[in-house]
Motif scaffolding. Structure first.
Motif, short mmCIF file in Angstrom:
data_model
loop_
_atom_site.label_atom_id
_atom_site.label_comp_id
_atom_site.label_asym_id
_atom_site.label_seq_id
_atom_site.Cartn_x
_atom_site.Cartn_y
_atom_site.Cartn_z
N ARG A 29 0.83 -1.20 0.00
CA ARG A 29 0.00 0.00 0.00
C ARG A 29 0.86 1.26 0.00
NH1 ARG A 29 -5.42 1.15 1.55
NH2 ARG A 29 -5.75 3.10 0.46
N LEU A 30 1.93 1.24 0.78
CA LEU A 30 2.83 2.40 0.80
C LEU A 30 3.47 2.61 -0.57
CD1 LEU A 30 4.46 2.05 4.31
CD2 LEU A 30 3.17 4.03 3.47
N THR A 33 1.16 4.42 -2.80
CA THR A 33 0.81 5.79 -2.46
C THR A 33 1.66 6.82 -3.16
OG1 THR A 33 2.26 5.86 -0.54
CG2 THR A 33 -0.02 5.18 -0.17
N TYR A 34 2.82 6.41 -3.62
CA TYR A 34 3.64 7.37 -4.31
C TYR A 34 3.93 6.90 -5.72
CZ TYR A 34 7.38 4.38 -2.40
OH TYR A 34 8.15 3.32 -2.02
N ALA A 115 5.78 11.29 0.88
CA ALA A 115 4.43 11.04 0.38
C ALA A 115 3.83 9.81 1.07
CB ALA A 115 4.45 10.84 -1.14
N GLY A 116 4.62 8.77 1.24
CA GLY A 116 4.14 7.58 1.91
C GLY A 116 3.79 7.84 3.36
N GLU A 118 3.00 10.73 4.67
CA GLU A 118 1.83 11.60 4.74
C GLU A 118 0.55 10.80 4.54
OE1 GLU A 118 2.39 14.84 2.00
OE2 GLU A 118 4.04 15.67 3.19
N TRP A 119 0.55 9.85 3.60
CA TRP A 119 -0.63 9.00 3.41
C TRP A 119 -0.92 8.23 4.69
CZ3 TRP A 119 -0.64 3.69 3.99
CH2 TRP A 119 -1.88 3.09 3.80
N LEU A 120 0.13 7.66 5.28
CA LEU A 120 -0.04 6.87 6.49
C LEU A 120 -0.57 7.73 7.63
CD1 LEU A 120 0.29 4.02 7.54
CD2 LEU A 120 2.69 4.51 7.98
N ARG A 122 -2.29 10.57 7.42
CA ARG A 122 -3.69 10.93 7.13
C ARG A 122 -4.63 9.76 7.41
NH1 ARG A 122 -1.40 13.49 2.82
NH2 ARG A 122 -1.92 11.81 1.39
N SER A 123 -4.21 8.56 7.03
CA SER A 123 -5.04 7.37 7.25
C SER A 123 -5.21 7.08 8.73
CB SER A 123 -4.41 6.16 6.55
OG SER A 123 -4.37 6.37 5.16
#
Length: 149
Positions: A29-30, A33-34, A115-116, A118-120, A122-123
């Motif tokens: 998933r990581l 994300t980018y 980016a990875g 930040e996604w994590l 936010r999630s």
């Protein structure tokens, strides 16, 4: 799930299975994300390895990545073409080149890692309560002890 080996608890076997599954899914998933901007998994792996381990020869990278030297030459050519690596003579053996991550390559990797993360973040913020996030932090501290065993 695997059968419980003699002398091991069912909870140890289940925890090992669940950790492997969750870590694998999170890793995929990581990566999703980018945008890796057209890099192959091998190119991304080589760039990350150089960033983490420092300069290496092409043959050293081929061995570490478990690919043929000819394949590594193609991988390095693609990274070089994009300006993500630098080559310089090995001070101990002028016939050999040492490959390292360029400033452009380092910025590329940092951008993708950010980016990875930040996604994590936010999630975790949107999908978990504060108590759950604290539980994740505590569980990760326990899991980090695996590195000391």
């Amino acid at each position: 799930m695997a059968e419980t080996p003699p002398g091991m608890s069912a909870s140890s076997v289940r925890a090992a299975h669940e950790i492997r599954i969750v870590v694998g899914r999170l890793r995929r998933r990581l990566r999703e994300t980018y945008d890796v901007e057209g890099l192959t998994p091998t190119q991304t792996s080589v760039l990350s390895r150089l960033s983490k381990d420092g300069p290496s020869s092409a043959s050293g990278l081929a061995a570490a990545e478990r690919v043929r030297p000819q394949s590594m030459a193609l991988t390095l050519g693609a990274l070089d073409e994009r300006g993500l690596i630098e080559r310089r003579p090995d001070p101990d053996d002028r016939r050999r080149q040492l490959i390292s991550v360029s400033e452009t390559g380092q910025a590329f990797l940092e951008d993708k890692r950010r980016a990875g993360e930040e996604w994590l973040a936010r999630s975790l913020e949107s999908g978990f309560t504060e108590d759950e996030r604290q539980t994740v932090i505590e569980a990760l501290a326990l899991l980090d002890r695996l590195n000391a065993i």
